[in-house]
Design a protein around this motif. Structure first.
Motif, PDB file in Angstrom:
ATOM      1  N   HIS A 391     -28.874  28.612   4.514  1.00 35.67           N
ATOM      2  CA  HIS A 391     -28.911  29.847   5.610  1.00 35.67           C
ATOM      3  C   HIS A 391     -30.164  30.038   5.830  1.00 35.67           C
ATOM      4  CE1 HIS A 391     -27.829  33.504   7.207  1.00 35.67           C
ATOM      5  NE2 HIS A 391     -28.357  34.373   6.199  1.00 35.67           N
ATOM      6  N   GLU A 392     -30.266  30.700   7.059  1.00 32.46           N
ATOM      7  CA  GLU A 392     -31.764  30.898   7.731  1.00 32.46           C
ATOM      8  C   GLU A 392     -31.701  32.396   7.961  1.00 32.46           C
ATOM      9  OE1 GLU A 392     -34.335  31.618  11.062  1.00 32.46           O
ATOM     10  OE2 GLU A 392     -32.264  31.430  11.174  1.00 32.46           O
ATOM     11  N   GLY A 393     -33.022  33.069   7.635  1.00 36.16           N
ATOM     12  CA  GLY A 393     -33.295  34.424   7.967  1.00 36.16           C
ATOM     13  C   GLY A 393     -34.376  34.878   7.678  1.00 36.16           C
ATOM     14  N   ALA A 394     -34.630  36.285   7.642  1.00 34.70           N
ATOM     15  CA  ALA A 394     -35.615  37.158   7.363  1.00 34.70           C
ATOM     16  C   ALA A 394     -35.726  37.199   5.887  1.00 34.70           C
ATOM     17  CB  ALA A 394     -35.832  38.316   8.090  1.00 34.70           C
ATOM     18  N   CYS A 395     -36.781  37.389   5.320  1.00 42.08           N
ATOM     19  CA  CYS A 395     -36.962  37.745   3.930  1.00 42.08           C
ATOM     20  C   CYS A 395     -38.355  38.293   3.745  1.00 42.08           C
ATOM     21  CB  CYS A 395     -36.670  36.461   3.099  1.00 42.08           C
ATOM     22  SG  CYS A 395     -38.023  35.261   3.349  1.00 42.08           S
ATOM     23  N   LEU A 396     -38.663  38.503   2.051  1.00 42.42           N
ATOM     24  CA  LEU A 396     -39.865  39.079   1.637  1.00 42.42           C
ATOM     25  C   LEU A 396     -40.201  37.829   0.801  1.00 42.42           C
ATOM     26  CD1 LEU A 396     -39.108  42.758   0.944  1.00 42.42           C
ATOM     27  CD2 LEU A 396     -40.480  41.755   2.752  1.00 42.42           C
ATOM     28  N   ALA A 397     -41.713  37.592   0.729  1.00 47.80           N
ATOM     29  CA  ALA A 397     -42.274  36.783  -0.011  1.00 47.80           C
ATOM     30  C   ALA A 397     -42.928  37.857  -1.186  1.00 47.80           C
ATOM     31  CB  ALA A 397     -43.411  35.860   0.587  1.00 47.80           C
ATOM     32  N   VAL A 398     -42.578  37.497  -2.326  1.00 41.19           N
ATOM     33  CA  VAL A 398     -43.048  38.387  -3.443  1.00 41.19           C
ATOM     34  C   VAL A 398     -43.263  37.539  -4.813  1.00 41.19           C
ATOM     35  CG1 VAL A 398     -41.259  40.263  -2.587  1.00 41.19           C
ATOM     36  CG2 VAL A 398     -40.602  38.732  -4.503  1.00 41.19           C
ATOM     37  N   MET A 399     -43.830  38.245  -5.705  1.00 41.98           N
ATOM     38  CA  MET A 399     -44.074  37.812  -7.002  1.00 41.98           C
ATOM     39  C   MET A 399     -43.273  38.222  -7.989  1.00 41.98           C
ATOM     40  SD  MET A 399     -46.793  35.725  -6.994  1.00 41.98           S
ATOM     41  CE  MET A 399     -46.917  35.580  -8.499  1.00 41.98           C
ATOM     42  N   LEU A 400     -42.512  37.295  -8.794  1.00 42.40           N
ATOM     43  CA  LEU A 400     -41.419  37.573  -9.580  1.00 42.40           C
ATOM     44  C   LEU A 400     -41.780  36.649 -11.014  1.00 42.40           C
ATOM     45  CD1 LEU A 400     -38.266  38.123  -7.943  1.00 42.40           C
ATOM     46  CD2 LEU A 400     -39.738  39.826  -8.780  1.00 42.40           C
ATOM     47  N   ASN A 401     -41.992  37.354 -12.308  1.00 40.40           N
ATOM     48  CA  ASN A 401     -41.870  36.476 -13.327  1.00 40.40           C
ATOM     49  C   ASN A 401     -43.094  35.576 -13.291  1.00 40.40           C
ATOM     50  OD1 ASN A 401     -39.598  37.828 -14.405  1.00 40.40           O
ATOM     51  ND2 ASN A 401     -38.463  36.346 -13.387  1.00 40.40           N
ATOM     52  N   ASP A 402     -44.272  36.139 -12.792  1.00 43.71           N
ATOM     53  CA  ASP A 402     -45.583  35.156 -12.611  1.00 43.71           C
ATOM     54  C   ASP A 402     -45.344  33.838 -11.690  1.00 43.71           C
ATOM     55  OD1 ASP A 402     -47.170  36.787 -14.110  1.00 43.71           O
ATOM     56  OD2 ASP A 402     -46.216  35.790 -15.931  1.00 43.71           O
ATOM     57  N   ARG A 403     -44.453  34.118 -10.546  1.00 42.88           N
ATOM     58  CA  ARG A 403     -44.230  33.113  -9.724  1.00 42.88           C
ATOM     59  C   ARG A 403     -43.710  33.437  -8.570  1.00 42.88           C
ATOM     60  NH1 ARG A 403     -39.361  29.519 -12.117  1.00 42.88           N
ATOM     61  NH2 ARG A 403     -38.307  31.755 -11.575  1.00 42.88           N
ATOM     62  N   GLN A 404     -44.409  32.889  -7.346  1.00 42.00           N
ATOM     63  CA  GLN A 404     -43.903  33.107  -5.928  1.00 42.00           C
ATOM     64  C   GLN A 404     -42.343  32.837  -5.929  1.00 42.00           C
ATOM     65  OE1 GLN A 404     -45.532  30.677  -2.745  1.00 42.00           O
ATOM     66  NE2 GLN A 404     -43.841  31.596  -1.585  1.00 42.00           N
ATOM     67  N   ASP A 405     -41.767  33.858  -5.335  1.00 35.54           N
ATOM     68  CA  ASP A 405     -40.417  33.903  -5.038  1.00 35.54           C
ATOM     69  C   ASP A 405     -40.069  34.655  -3.578  1.00 35.54           C
ATOM     70  OD1 ASP A 405     -37.647  33.732  -5.438  1.00 35.54           O
ATOM     71  OD2 ASP A 405     -37.764  34.317  -7.648  1.00 35.54           O
ATOM     72  N   TYR A 406     -38.750  34.633  -3.379  1.00 35.73           N
ATOM     73  CA  TYR A 406     -38.268  35.355  -2.326  1.00 35.73           C
ATOM     74  C   TYR A 406     -37.339  36.339  -2.409  1.00 35.73           C
ATOM     75  CZ  TYR A 406     -41.090  31.735  -0.195  1.00 35.73           C
ATOM     76  OH  TYR A 406     -42.033  30.639   0.243  1.00 35.73           O
ATOM     77  N   PHE A 407     -37.135  37.391  -1.547  1.00 39.90           N
ATOM     78  CA  PHE A 407     -36.202  38.430  -1.828  1.00 39.90           C
ATOM     79  C   PHE A 407     -35.533  38.894  -0.523  1.00 39.90           C
ATOM     80  CE2 PHE A 407     -35.183  42.982  -2.339  1.00 39.90           C
ATOM     81  CZ  PHE A 407     -34.387  43.168  -3.450  1.00 39.90           C
ATOM     82  N   GLY A 408     -34.332  39.349  -0.562  1.00 38.42           N
ATOM     83  CA  GLY A 408     -33.799  40.071   0.551  1.00 38.42           C
ATOM     84  C   GLY A 408     -32.310  39.214   0.718  1.00 38.42           C
ATOM     85  N   GLN A 409     -31.556  39.707   1.714  1.00 38.42           N
ATOM     86  CA  GLN A 409     -30.303  39.580   1.945  1.00 38.42           C
ATOM     87  C   GLN A 409     -30.174  38.025   2.167  1.00 38.42           C
ATOM     88  OE1 GLN A 409     -27.706  40.878   1.144  1.00 38.42           O
ATOM     89  NE2 GLN A 409     -26.539  41.995   2.407  1.00 38.42           N
ATOM     90  N   THR A 410     -31.017  37.374   3.039  1.00 39.89           N
ATOM     91  CA  THR A 410     -30.919  36.095   3.232  1.00 39.89           C
ATOM     92  C   THR A 410     -30.814  35.405   2.249  1.00 39.89           C
ATOM     93  OG1 THR A 410     -32.151  36.567   5.282  1.00 39.89           O
ATOM     94  CG2 THR A 410     -32.089  34.206   4.613  1.00 39.89           C
ATOM     95  N   VAL A 411     -31.374  35.476   1.163  1.00 36.56           N
ATOM     96  CA  VAL A 411     -31.553  34.914  -0.230  1.00 36.56           C
ATOM     97  C   VAL A 411     -30.146  34.892  -0.658  1.00 36.56           C
ATOM     98  CG1 VAL A 411     -32.570  34.431  -2.251  1.00 36.56           C
ATOM     99  CG2 VAL A 411     -33.949  35.265  -0.604  1.00 36.56           C
ATOM    100  N   ASN A 412     -29.629  36.146  -0.671  1.00 41.63           N
ATOM    101  CA  ASN A 412     -28.171  36.290  -1.357  1.00 41.63           C
ATOM    102  C   ASN A 412     -27.199  35.670  -0.515  1.00 41.63           C
ATOM    103  OD1 ASN A 412     -29.483  38.081  -3.167  1.00 41.63           O
ATOM    104  ND2 ASN A 412     -29.225  40.081  -1.795  1.00 41.63           N
ATOM    105  N   ILE A 413     -27.261  35.739   0.845  1.00 43.75           N
ATOM    106  CA  ILE A 413     -26.090  34.925   1.584  1.00 43.75           C
ATOM    107  C   ILE A 413     -26.443  33.456   1.277  1.00 43.75           C
ATOM    108  CG2 ILE A 413     -25.532  34.350   3.832  1.00 43.75           C
ATOM    109  CD1 ILE A 413     -26.109  37.258   4.549  1.00 43.75           C
ATOM    110  N   ALA A 414     -27.532  32.830   1.262  1.00 49.15           N
ATOM    111  CA  ALA A 414     -27.832  31.472   0.971  1.00 49.15           C
ATOM    112  C   ALA A 414     -26.952  30.835  -0.385  1.00 49.15           C
ATOM    113  CB  ALA A 414     -29.170  31.111   1.055  1.00 49.15           C
TER     114      ALA A 414
END
Length: 469
Positions: A391-414
């Motif tokens: 899936h492709e779309g908008a998201c947020l680049a964040v830090m989670l558990n000392d690691r670069q991760d991504y957050f948002g509905q796009t991630v959930n849908i994928a």
């Protein structure tokens, strides 16, 4: 260069050998300006080397200290550097203001944050390491404008000779009065060190009376004012109250200036670097602060899961199953990296990966399926079946558990789209399948996706997905 020789020997062990050799040649023989804010896409084209290998090589070289990596916030209007940061952590959440364009922008890491590389002073000292000693026009070319402006000698000569009414250099505390003859055109007084600007809207009947205007550079405030004037003589007072020298120029906002600013080159963006496997491997948690939330308007996510892995352990035993799962991971990770993607994380037998463009993810998915077939053929079984969702779309680049991760509905849908996969199919959403590059890729492979509407857990509306058989 003694430092470089020892660092280069290490680089040859980590980077592609041809890229390492090209870097050595550049550092040892390149002109000063060629070693400042190196545009990697241009470098790859000039040397005939693959972009991903070049990016990986320069990232390794930067980590070793051969280059300084900078994250430059660019004005989308003029491609001027509004902020140069040593790390992405320094990226400001508020707007960046461009005095030349008289506009404010929020830094989008999709296309407004350039990643550039400058040779480290410990390896080789170049003029740009002391920007306040650069000649005025060299400062414009090497410091104010990014590596994305295509400054050739013809366009820059036109700027200097046709568009420039005056250009001065003022030391700290210095003041000057400049006499000009204003044409009946829009005129810009701009200073690239403090980003201060004065706009002169010159119109109406010509006058012989002397007109007056002034601009003060204090290094704190960046004034941007517009005043109306008539064609004729102007007495312009420029005063430098800052601690550094300033380089104000007076330009006609005509074709010569617009032609220069309109010539752009592709750049390596922050989004591309964040989605690069080498960057994730060698920089790890150095890229974002815990409280940073960087918006990305478009990123492609690929999720995989190994179907029936629990039954596999029971059927062939822990040791054999573990070896199979490891072989499956090695194949997937190699494919992701070779298609310019990056692994965000692995969860059990699942992989979460990102790609800058949808066609890269689809190409990776098709190759993953073939790789699992090859592993199965080697064993004469059908134990390895990978479910893939894209899936492709908008998201947020964040830090989670000392690691670069991504957050948002796009991630959930994928993730949910992957959960809908049965057997060996690949599920992808409309934004992925309907992109022109993906349509061309699937047509060449003779694959026709089947459309279906499904309910996804946690998603209120039904979602149309496409099964790539």
């Amino acid at each position: 260069m003694s430092d470089f020789n020892s660092l280069y020997s290490v680089l040859k062990q980590t980077a592609d050998p041809k890229v390492a050799d090209a870097i050595q040649t550049l550092v040892e023989t390149g002109a000063d300006h060629e070693l400042n804010r190196i545009n990697l896409i241009e470098f790859a084209a000039r040397t005939g080397l693959g972009e991903e290998k070049v990016i990986s090589g320069f990232l390794h070289a930067s980590r070793l200290g051969i280059f300084d990596l900078t994250w430059n916030v660019l004005c989308p209007g003029c491609s001027g550097v509004l902020g140069a940061h040593d790390t992405l952590k320094q990226l400001q959440p508020e707007d960046y203001h461009c005095g030349l364009c008289a506009a404010g922008y929020q830094a989008s890491i999709d296309d407004q944050v350039e990643v550039a590389f400058t040779v480290s002073p410990r390896v080789r000292r170049i003029a740009a390491h002391d920007p306040h000693t650069l000649p005025s026009w060299d400062y414009w070319r090497q410091i104010f404008w990014s590596s994305g402006i295509d400054i050739n000698e013809d366009s820059f000569s036109r700027l200097v000779n046709e568009a420039t009414l005056e250009a001065v250099e003022l030391a700290a505390g210095e003041k000057v009065v400049v006499s000009l003859q204003l044409p009946a055109q829009f005129v810009i007084v701009f200073e690239p060190v403090t980003h201060s600007a004065l706009f002169l809207d010159v119109k109406g009947e010509p006058t012989k009376d002397k007109q007056n205007a002034s601009l003060v550079f204090d290094g704190v405030h960046s004034p941007t004012d517009t005043i109306e004037m008539r064609p004729g003589p102007l007495r312009l007072t420029l005063e430098n109250q800052s601690k550094n020298r300033v380089l104000p120029s007076v330009w006609i906002a005509g074709d010569a200036l617009h032609d220069l600013l309109g010539k752009r080159k592709p750049i390596v963006t922050a989004k591309r670097i964040l989605a690069n496997q080498t960057f994730r491997d060698v920089y790890k948690a150095d890229n974002l602060n815990l409280d940073q939330r960087l918006k990305i308007t478009s990123l492609t996510f690929l999720f995989t899961d190994l179907k029936g892995s629990t039954a596999l352990y029971e059927r062939v035993g822990d040791l054999a199953a573990f070896d199979l799962v490891r072989a499956h991971f090695r194949a997937l990770l190699e494919i992701i990296a070779s298609e310019a993607g990056a692994v965000v994380k692995t969860i059990g037998d699942a992989v979460m990966a990102t790609f800058v463009r949808p066609e890269q993810a689809v190409a990776a998915g098709l190759r993953m399926r073939e790789a699992m077939d090859a592993l199965n053929d080697q064993r004469g079984t059908k134990d390895l079946l990978v479910k893939i969702g894209i899936h492709e779309g908008a998201c947020l680049a964040v830090m989670l558990n000392d690691r670069q991760d991504y957050f948002g509905q796009t991630v959930n849908i994928a993730a949910r789209v992957q959960g809908q996969v049965t057997e060996r199919a690949i599920n992808a959403t409309g934004p992925v399948v309907k992109s022109p590059a993906v349509m061309e890729l699937l047509a060449k492979a003779g694959l026709k996706p089947a459309e279906k509407s499904v309910e996804l857990r946690g998603i209120s509306n039904r979602v149309v997905i496409y099964e790539i058989p």
